[in-house]
Design an enzyme around this catalytic site. Structure first.
Site, PDB file in Angstrom:
ATOM      1  N   LYS A 270      -3.608   3.989  -7.657  1.00 50.27           N
ATOM      2  CA  LYS A 270      -3.644   3.616  -6.219  1.00 50.27           C
ATOM      3  C   LYS A 270      -4.518   5.063  -5.526  1.00 50.27           C
ATOM      4  CE  LYS A 270      -0.990   3.112  -1.891  1.00 50.27           C
ATOM      5  NZ  LYS A 270       0.389   3.021  -1.239  1.00 50.27           N
ATOM      6  N   ASP A 275      -2.218   7.584   3.926  1.00 57.51           N
ATOM      7  CA  ASP A 275      -1.724   6.264   4.363  1.00 57.51           C
ATOM      8  C   ASP A 275      -0.848   6.551   5.853  1.00 57.51           C
ATOM      9  OD1 ASP A 275      -0.771   3.877   4.985  1.00 57.51           O
ATOM     10  OD2 ASP A 275       1.061   4.148   3.309  1.00 57.51           O
ATOM     11  N   LYS A 282       3.053   4.366  10.800  1.00 61.65           N
ATOM     12  CA  LYS A 282       4.253   4.898  10.239  1.00 61.65           C
ATOM     13  C   LYS A 282       4.923   5.901  11.464  1.00 61.65           C
ATOM     14  CE  LYS A 282       3.418   5.082   5.298  1.00 61.65           C
ATOM     15  NZ  LYS A 282       4.365   4.325   4.821  1.00 61.65           N
ATOM     16  N   ASP A 293      -0.443   9.731  -1.111  1.00 62.07           N
ATOM     17  CA  ASP A 293      -0.506   8.183  -1.641  1.00 62.07           C
ATOM     18  C   ASP A 293      -1.718   8.071  -2.520  1.00 62.07           C
ATOM     19  OD1 ASP A 293       0.738   5.765  -1.230  1.00 62.07           O
ATOM     20  OD2 ASP A 293      -0.303   5.221   0.500  1.00 62.07           O
ATOM     21  N   ASP A 352       0.866  -1.715   6.644  1.00 65.15           N
ATOM     22  CA  ASP A 352       1.247  -0.435   6.178  1.00 65.15           C
ATOM     23  C   ASP A 352       1.712  -0.814   4.384  1.00 65.15           C
ATOM     24  OD1 ASP A 352       2.252   2.163   5.308  1.00 65.15           O
ATOM     25  OD2 ASP A 352       4.115   1.793   6.312  1.00 65.15           O
ATOM     26  N   GLU A 354      -0.568  -1.466   2.240  1.00 65.19           N
ATOM     27  CA  GLU A 354      -1.753  -1.556   1.840  1.00 65.19           C
ATOM     28  C   GLU A 354      -2.341  -1.423   0.608  1.00 65.19           C
ATOM     29  OE1 GLU A 354      -0.177   0.936   2.818  1.00 65.19           O
ATOM     30  OE2 GLU A 354      -0.867   2.599   1.255  1.00 65.19           O
ATOM     31  N   ARG A 356      -0.857  -2.677  -2.402  1.00 64.39           N
ATOM     32  CA  ARG A 356      -1.174  -3.937  -2.967  1.00 64.39           C
ATOM     33  C   ARG A 356      -2.621  -4.590  -2.632  1.00 64.39           C
ATOM     34  NH1 ARG A 356       4.349  -5.856  -0.594  1.00 64.39           N
ATOM     35  NH2 ARG A 356       4.789  -3.647  -0.374  1.00 64.39           N
TER      36      ARG A 356
HETATM   37  N1  BES Z   1       2.617   4.609   0.409  1.00 65.94           N
HETATM   38  C1  BES Z   1       3.762   3.794   0.941  1.00 65.94           C
HETATM   39  C2  BES Z   1       4.914   3.738   0.100  1.00 65.94           C
HETATM   40  C3  BES Z   1       5.636   5.230   0.156  1.00 65.94           C
HETATM   41  C4  BES Z   1       6.561   5.242   1.221  1.00 65.94           C
HETATM   42  C5  BES Z   1       5.668   6.069  -0.835  1.00 65.94           C
HETATM   43  C6  BES Z   1       7.245   6.620   1.177  1.00 65.94           C
HETATM   44  C7  BES Z   1       6.505   7.058  -0.973  1.00 65.94           C
HETATM   45  C8  BES Z   1       7.173   7.473   0.027  1.00 65.94           C
HETATM   46  C9  BES Z   1       3.423   2.363   0.986  1.00 65.94           C
HETATM   47  O1  BES Z   1       1.953   1.988   1.444  1.00 65.94           O
HETATM   48  C10 BES Z   1       4.123   1.625   2.025  1.00 65.94           C
HETATM   49  O2  BES Z   1       3.879   2.021   3.336  1.00 65.94           O
HETATM   50  N2  BES Z   1       5.018   0.775   1.659  1.00 65.94           N
HETATM   51  C11 BES Z   1       5.746   0.122   2.786  1.00 65.94           C
HETATM   52  C12 BES Z   1       5.701  -1.148   2.362  1.00 65.94           C
HETATM   53  C13 BES Z   1       6.461  -2.170   3.320  1.00 65.94           C
HETATM   54  C14 BES Z   1       5.525  -2.282   4.721  1.00 65.94           C
HETATM   55  C15 BES Z   1       6.764  -3.702   2.991  1.00 65.94           C
HETATM   56  C16 BES Z   1       7.283   0.822   2.571  1.00 65.94           C
HETATM   57  O3  BES Z   1       7.425   1.079   1.524  1.00 65.94           O
HETATM   58  O4  BES Z   1       7.873   0.935   3.496  1.00 65.94           O
HETATM   59 ZN    ZN Z   2       0.565   3.467   0.781  1.00 66.05          ZN
HETATM   60 MN    MN Z   3       1.596   2.137   3.455  1.00 65.56          MN
END
Ligand code: BES
Ligand code: ZN
Ligand code: MN
Length: 499
Positions: A270, A275, A282, A293, A352, A354, A356
């Site tokens: 990825k 992000d 966020k 990210d 967010d 994104e 996947r």
């Molecule tokens: N890059 C983030 C995941 C992440 C968050 C990694 C904090 C490390 C620390 C990912 O893109 C994300 O934002 N995931 C969301 C998914 C949700 C919207 C279903 C998450 O984990 O909150």
């Molecule tokens: Zn992300």
């Molecule tokens: Mn995200």
């Protein structure tokens, strides 16, 4: 990056500016220390008796003027209780020793810590992990400071590891050679991941991938741009990039070291270079950390550099989908329905989620290599950090034997994973009223529904997914990239190459 070498021999005969030897708790000299003590007429035991070195794990004491030895000085290192001495303890002692020397004008040293026996751990791992721990201990990312923190005037450059016997010296040399390649791959991964997001863009990652071919001309690197991706139908990946002024890229790196017709191992990383969450923005706290990210992408680039450097006799393909996730008038919106390269449609309920979206198209693209297996690595979910903390990476796989192989490689390398379920029951959470699936599955089991989403795109091959959200970097005072899971997958690939 230090230079490492191996050697066997008696401690009193080592010509070096510093000899590293261990002391167990309480004041029990290791074999090497004992030998020096004898030949120096009790010089070391006189010091420990005075109470300067109890042997507490990680304690260090530099000693000058030891008679009847060839080395200029001796660094005593505490090893902790002998009965509890294990690989983590060895690495802690090694790290402490190196930090003590790095600032003392010692450019070279000889370590007897690597001849200590640890039950159940092979010499190869003792050497490899010692080398990686040493490089990690002195790693810094200060290229962007106008006056870097005081750097050692004469830094440590070379470490010689003493092995228990002359037998196996050839294998030991090989272990150290591999360690140096792995270590420089890890440093590359860390350097890319630590770069700020204004510099580390999808285009910069592509440039770095291309640059690998300068040192390794046998690598084939291809970068697909937006129009190529449009032709291929990668609308899930492209949808994430829409809100950013940075051009998206799909980087493809091929190391063909095996027979031409053997199916390759495909690694997917990825590469979201920042992000922000997009329109599903966020919160501000710690948002800077979302520069990491792209840690999965950095790991794939690092791994390709390692397999290329070691010329492993296997075929490995690295695929890096890379974009920036930003809000703007052009950005992807909640409610949008997009069509992935696989033909499956996705209702975006949260911009967010994104990772996947870019991974699903990269995983579909992977099919064209007719892979032996595919492993993706992604800072995919905050939920994975909640579930497992920051110790193991989350592992998901549709193939039992592959999961087991990765778990074992994790235990051997110390870069561990913990398996989480990839069960059909979780698919229900991805139901959408308007498309084939939604891109989120609600709060419950967030790491699991993310993996379940990816599983819809990986049915045609053996696949494992590593959620490295909790392991790719550390927070706090030592904030910085860890280089994980490069050590894990180097171990996996080297084992595979040995067949
Ligand atoms: N890059 C983030 C995941 C992440 C968050 C990694 C904090 C490390 C620390 C990912 O893109 C994300 O934002 N995931 C969301 C998914 C949700 C919207 C279903 C998450 O984990 O909150
Ligand atoms: Zn992300
Ligand atoms: Mn995200």
């Amino acid at each position: 990056m230090l230079e490492f070498s191996v050697k066997s021999g008696a401690p009193e005969k080592q010509r070096s500016s510093c000899l590293i030897v261990g002391v167990y708790e309480a004041r029990k000299l290791s074999e090497a220390a004992e030998t020096i003590d004898k030949s120096s007429g009790g010089y070391l035991s006189a010091i420990t008796r005075r109470g300067d070195m109890e042997g507490e794990l990680g304690d260090t004491l530099l000693i000058h003027g030891v008679p009847n030895i060839q080395a200029e000085r001796v660094l005593l290192v505490g090893l902790g209780k002998e009965r509890e001495f294990d690989l983590p303890a060895l690495l802690k002692a090694t790290t402490a020793a190196v930090k003590a020397l790095h600032y003392r004008g010692t450019t070279e040293c000889v370590s007897h810590l690597t001849e200590l026996d640890i039950r159940g751990v092979e010499l190869e791992q003792i050497l490899r992990q010692s080398a990686l721990a040493i490089d990690a201990a002195i790693y810094r990312f200060d290229q962007l400071k106008s006056s870097p923190d005081p750097a050692p005037r004469r830094p440590l450059r070379k470490v010689t590891f003493i092995t228990p016997s002359r037998r196996g010296l050839l294998e030991a040399e090989n272990a150290v050679r591999e360690a140096m390649a792995i270590s420089s791959g890890i440093a590359l991964t860390k350097n890319l991941a630590n770069l700020p997001p204004n510099l580390c863009t999808p285009s910069l990652l592509a440039d770095h991938a291309r640059k690998l071919t300068e040192t390794h001309p046998h690598l084939a690197v291809e970068v697909l741009d937006q129009s190529r991706m449009e032709t291929l139908g990668m609308h899930a990946l492209l949808a994430v990039a829409k809100g950013s002024t940075e051009a998206p890229k799909l980087i493809v790196m091929e190391h063909l070291g095996g027979e031409a017709d053997t199916p390759p191992i495909v690694l997917v990383g990825k590469g979201v270079t920042f992000d922000s969450g997009g329109i599903s923005l966020k919160p501000g706290l710690d948002m800077d950390q979302m520069k990491y990210d792209m840690a999965g992408a950095a790991a794939v680039i690092g791994l390709i550099s390692i397999v290329a450097e070691l010329k492993l006799p296997i075929n490995v393909v690295g695929i890096v989908p890379t974009v920036e996730n930003m809000p703007s008038g052009n950005a992807l919106k909640p409610g949008d329905i997009i069509k992935s390269m696989s033909g499956q449609t996705i209702e975006v309920l949260n911009t967010d989620a994104e990772g996947r979206l870019i991974l699903c198209d990269a995983l579909t693209y992977a099919k064209r290599f007719k892979p032996e297996l595919v492993i993706d690595m992604a800072t995919l979910t905050g939920a994975c950090v909640i579930a497992l903390g920051r110790v193991p990476s989350g592992l998901f796989s549709n193939t039992r034997s592959l999961a087991q192989e990765l778990i074992r490689a994790g235990e051997t390398s110390g870069d561990r994973v913990w398996e989480l379920p990839l069960w059909d029951e979780y698919q229900a959470q991805l139901k959408s009223n308007f498309a084939d699936m939604a891109n989120i599955g609600g709060r419950e089991g967030g790491a699991l529904t993310a993996a379940a989403f990816l599983a819809r795109f990986t049915k045609d091959y053996k696949w494992a997914h590593l959620d490295i959200a909790g392991t790719a970097w550390v927070t706090g005072d030592n904030k910085g990239a860890t280089g994980r899971p490069v050590a894990l997958l180097s171990e996996f690939l080297i084992k595979r190459a040995r067949g």
